[in-house]
Design a protein around this motif. Structure first.
Motif, mmCIF file in Angstrom:
data_model
loop_
_atom_site.group_PDB
_atom_site.id
_atom_site.type_symbol
_atom_site.label_atom_id
_atom_site.label_comp_id
_atom_site.label_asym_id
_atom_site.label_seq_id
_atom_site.Cartn_x
_atom_site.Cartn_y
_atom_site.Cartn_z
ATOM 1 N N ASN A 95 48.933 27.038 56.314
ATOM 2 C CA ASN A 95 49.516 26.524 57.570
ATOM 3 C C ASN A 95 50.309 25.241 57.314
ATOM 4 O O ASN A 95 50.471 24.414 58.198
ATOM 5 N N LEU A 96 50.823 25.129 56.101
ATOM 6 C CA LEU A 96 51.619 23.939 55.763
ATOM 7 C C LEU A 96 52.783 23.747 56.715
ATOM 8 O O LEU A 96 53.166 22.637 57.029
ATOM 9 N N ARG A 97 53.386 24.864 57.178
ATOM 10 C CA ARG A 97 54.593 24.746 58.000
ATOM 11 C C ARG A 97 54.355 25.059 59.479
ATOM 12 O O ARG A 97 55.302 25.062 60.260
ATOM 13 N N ALA B 50 58.761 30.696 55.702
ATOM 14 C CA ALA B 50 59.484 29.567 55.096
ATOM 15 C C ALA B 50 60.936 29.951 54.818
ATOM 16 O O ALA B 50 61.846 29.159 55.035
ATOM 17 N N VAL B 51 61.157 31.177 54.361
ATOM 18 C CA VAL B 51 62.524 31.576 54.013
ATOM 19 C C VAL B 51 63.394 31.676 55.263
ATOM 20 O O VAL B 51 64.609 31.457 55.210
ATOM 21 N N THR B 52 62.763 31.956 56.403
ATOM 22 C CA THR B 52 63.538 32.026 57.646
ATOM 23 C C THR B 52 63.517 30.683 58.385
ATOM 24 O O THR B 52 64.132 30.551 59.434
ATOM 25 N N ASN B 53 62.770 29.745 57.835
ATOM 26 C CA ASN B 53 62.727 28.385 58.378
ATOM 27 C C ASN B 53 62.189 28.336 59.811
ATOM 28 O O ASN B 53 62.661 27.544 60.626
ATOM 29 N N ILE B 54 61.223 29.204 60.121
ATOM 30 C CA ILE B 54 60.579 29.147 61.434
ATOM 31 C C ILE B 54 59.296 28.304 61.297
ATOM 32 O O ILE B 54 58.731 28.230 60.217
ATOM 33 N N PRO B 55 58.848 27.695 62.404
ATOM 34 C CA PRO B 55 57.741 26.715 62.288
ATOM 35 C C PRO B 55 56.369 27.377 62.250
ATOM 36 O O PRO B 55 55.501 27.093 63.065
ATOM 37 N N MET B 56 56.180 28.293 61.300
ATOM 38 C CA MET B 56 54.945 29.066 61.235
ATOM 39 C C MET B 56 54.437 29.119 59.800
ATOM 40 O O MET B 56 55.226 29.071 58.858
ATOM 41 N N GLY B 57 53.125 29.299 59.678
ATOM 42 C CA GLY B 57 52.516 29.524 58.371
ATOM 43 C C GLY B 57 52.259 31.011 58.188
ATOM 44 O O GLY B 57 52.754 31.829 58.956
ATOM 45 N N GLY B 58 51.464 31.354 57.166
ATOM 46 C CA GLY B 58 51.267 32.780 56.862
ATOM 47 C C GLY B 58 49.852 33.245 57.086
ATOM 48 O O GLY B 58 48.895 32.619 56.624
ATOM 49 N N GLU C 30 60.961 25.513 48.151
ATOM 50 C CA GLU C 30 61.605 24.227 48.439
ATOM 51 C C GLU C 30 61.130 23.705 49.807
ATOM 52 O O GLU C 30 60.773 22.542 49.967
ATOM 53 N N ARG C 31 61.091 24.604 50.784
ATOM 54 C CA ARG C 31 60.701 24.195 52.143
ATOM 55 C C ARG C 31 59.206 23.897 52.238
ATOM 56 O O ARG C 31 58.787 22.983 52.956
ATOM 57 N N LEU C 32 58.392 24.688 51.515
ATOM 58 C CA LEU C 32 56.941 24.429 51.527
ATOM 59 C C LEU C 32 56.660 23.076 50.877
ATOM 60 O O LEU C 32 55.808 22.309 51.335
ATOM 61 N N GLU C 33 57.389 22.792 49.821
ATOM 62 C CA GLU C 33 57.190 21.510 49.126
ATOM 63 C C GLU C 33 57.578 20.346 50.027
ATOM 64 O O GLU C 33 56.880 19.325 50.074
ATOM 65 N N GLU C 34 58.671 20.495 50.763
ATOM 66 C CA GLU C 34 59.084 19.447 51.710
ATOM 67 C C GLU C 34 57.955 19.168 52.707
ATOM 68 O O GLU C 34 57.644 18.017 53.005
ATOM 69 N N SER C 35 57.343 20.248 53.234
ATOM 70 C CA SER C 35 56.254 20.075 54.221
ATOM 71 C C SER C 35 55.069 19.374 53.591
ATOM 72 O O SER C 35 54.461 18.488 54.203
ATOM 73 N N LEU C 36 54.726 19.777 52.377
ATOM 74 C CA LEU C 36 53.564 19.166 51.720
ATOM 75 C C LEU C 36 53.843 17.699 51.421
ATOM 76 O O LEU C 36 53.011 16.826 51.695
ATOM 77 N N ASP C 37 55.025 17.425 50.906
ATOM 78 C CA ASP C 37 55.388 16.040 50.560
ATOM 79 C C ASP C 37 55.289 15.127 51.772
ATOM 80 O O ASP C 37 54.854 13.981 51.676
ATOM 81 N N ALA C 38 55.698 15.661 52.935
ATOM 82 C CA ALA C 38 55.680 14.832 54.144
ATOM 83 C C ALA C 38 54.251 14.508 54.568
ATOM 84 O O ALA C 38 54.017 13.564 55.321
ATOM 85 N N LYS C 39 53.285 15.318 54.100
ATOM 86 C CA LYS C 39 51.907 15.163 54.588
ATOM 87 C C LYS C 39 51.014 14.368 53.659
ATOM 88 O O LYS C 39 49.882 14.069 54.018
#
Ligand code: NAD
Length: 410
Positions: free
Chosen positions: A60-62, A92-100, A398-407
């Motif tokens: 649920n990172l994103r 993440a690839v579609t850049n929607i605000p959801m996890g898996g 890339e997008r998952l890493e951005e989310s993790l880095d922010a947290k």
């Protein structure tokens, strides 16, 4: 390799060309939560059976976990975990605000009456409600689960929790809070991805298409490609397929199957097995049934120019390499079949805001998003000199890493 091992192998291969930090790399090897439950079901004859149900919350990172529920005799915790893993990357690839996430029940629903399916669906919700919710985990339909089943599940959830926002299950019928366009979204999304990539994949304006599976995804894809002037050479269900060099009318094929229970004897077409169907010469091959259909056993015999993966996990990594060497592009599931989860997310958003968007608005938004992300994946594949699957994983990483880095504190 089983489905989860295949999924991890895809990740390993993507990390080799797009490395990320250790923390993300390690987190992505395991689901955050795996729940297995026993669901007792009172059968119509008064006896009791117990079914195994699952919900896997991969990341649920994103955003809240998101993913369908599958009713199938082969569904097990391993398959559901692989599917939840793919949902993480798809969102993440579609850049929607959801996890898996993903769910399932080991069951052949065709052996149950409608009432038994309803009670089993409600049982799944009773067992798993504590881990669900609009801000926590938002399930949807998958193989053998329908808008009607989503209505029963949403109703059960509401009764248990008193939450009347109706935003915990998506893929509901429109009258029950569903979104316009959700029914066709996965097939339509596949078509938008095909249109976005047609030129770079050097496909002609009008293509010949072979489709395996004619459920929600394959059936709608057949109709959509046909409506846009493309030729549907072959279609199939679990029992086998039909082929016509002159092209099939998907509406007529669907009607025949409804009336006769199978495609056997469909007039003016040749009967073929699902194995042979995959090996037909065509521009676009669309696996839209189950995992592991194109493997090292048959990849060498595939004659399509492009494989558009509308099923989840239909191509093994070994087959990926064989197809790549043969010059056959594979448009990966996490991009090609993402239309369903994108419109499911629009449904969740509409439910939370108490809005109802028109079909035109929903599909325009979907087309714009998939056009943009398909091009992003293509450009990354060129930049990294790699195939589309690794490029799609790289964009997601890339997008998952951005989310993790922010947290995390630096
Ligand atoms: P569905 O239950 O509506 O249809 C499945 C179809 O596959 C049926 O026509 C069935 O006869 C056929 N089938 C089953 N086993 C087969 C086999 N061994 N060979 C050939 N055909 C077989 O399911 P669906 O929702 O259309 O899902 C199909 C695939 O698309 C799955 O991999 C699913 O995970 C994926 N998917 C679905 C959605 C969605 O929105 N429903 C979204 C993304 C991905």
């Amino acid at each position: 390799m089983n489905a989860f091992e295949e999924a991890q192998e895809q990740l390993k291969r993507s990390l080799a060309i797009f490395p990320v930090g250790n923390q993300l790399r390690t987190r992505l090897t395991r689901a955050e939560r795996e729940v297995t439950v026993s669901i007792p079901l009172t059968m119509d004859n008064g006896s009791t059976k117990v079914f195994e149900g699952y919900r896997v919350q991969y990341s649920n990172l994103r955003g809240p976990y998101k993913g369908g529920i599958r009713f199938h005799p082969d569904a097990d915790i391993n398959e559901v975990t692989a599917l939840a893993f793919w949902m993480t990357f798809k969102c993440a690839v579609t850049n929607i605000p959801m996890g898996g996430g993903k769910g399932g029940i080991t069951v052949n629903p065709r052996e149950l009456s409608k009432g038994e399916v309803e009670r089993l669906s409600r049982g799944w919700v009773r067992a798993l409600a504590p881990v669900l919710g609009p801000e926590r985990d938002v399930p949807a339909p998958d193989v053998n689960t329908t808008p009607e089943i989503m209505t029963w599940m949403a109703d059960e959830y509401q009764k248990l929790t008193g939450d009347t926002r109706n935003a915990t299950f998506t893929g509901k019928p429109i009258a029950q809070g569903g979104s316009e366009g959700r029914g066709v979204a996965t097939g339509m999304g596949g078509f938008y991805v095909f249109e976005a990539l047609r030129d770079v994949l050097k496909l002609p304006k009008t293509v010949s298409v072979v489709i395996q599976g004619m459920g929600n995804v394959g059936g709608n894809a057949a109709k959509i490609f046909h409506e846009h002037g493309h030729t549907i050479l072959a279609m199939s269900d679990s029992k086998g397929g039909i082929y016509s060099a002159g092209g099939l009318e998907p509406e007529a094929v669907e009607k025949y199957k409804k009336e006769n229970g199978s495609l056997e004897g469909f007039p003016g077409a040749e009967h073929i097995s699902n194995e042979k169907l995959l090996e037909l010469s065509c521009d676009v091959l669309v696996p839209a049934a189950l995992e592991n259909q194109i493997t090292q056993k048959n990849a060498q015999s595939i004659k399509a120019k492009v494989v558009l993966e509308l099923a989840n996990g239909p191509t093994s990594t070994k087959a990926d390499d064989i197809l790549f060497r043969k010059g056959i592009a594979v448009v990966p599931d996490i991009l090609a079949n993402a239309g369903g989860v994108v419109v499911s997310t629009y449904e969740w958003e509409q439910n939370l805001k108490n809005e109802h968007w028109s079909e035109k608005d929903v599909l325009n938004k979907l087309r714009e998003l998939l056009n943009r992300e398909s091009k992003n994946v293509w450009e990354l594949s060129v930049k990294l000199s790699t195939d589309l699957r690794r490029a799609a994983f790289a964009l997601a990483l890339e997008r998952l890493e951005e989310s993790l880095d922010a947290k995390i504190a630096k």
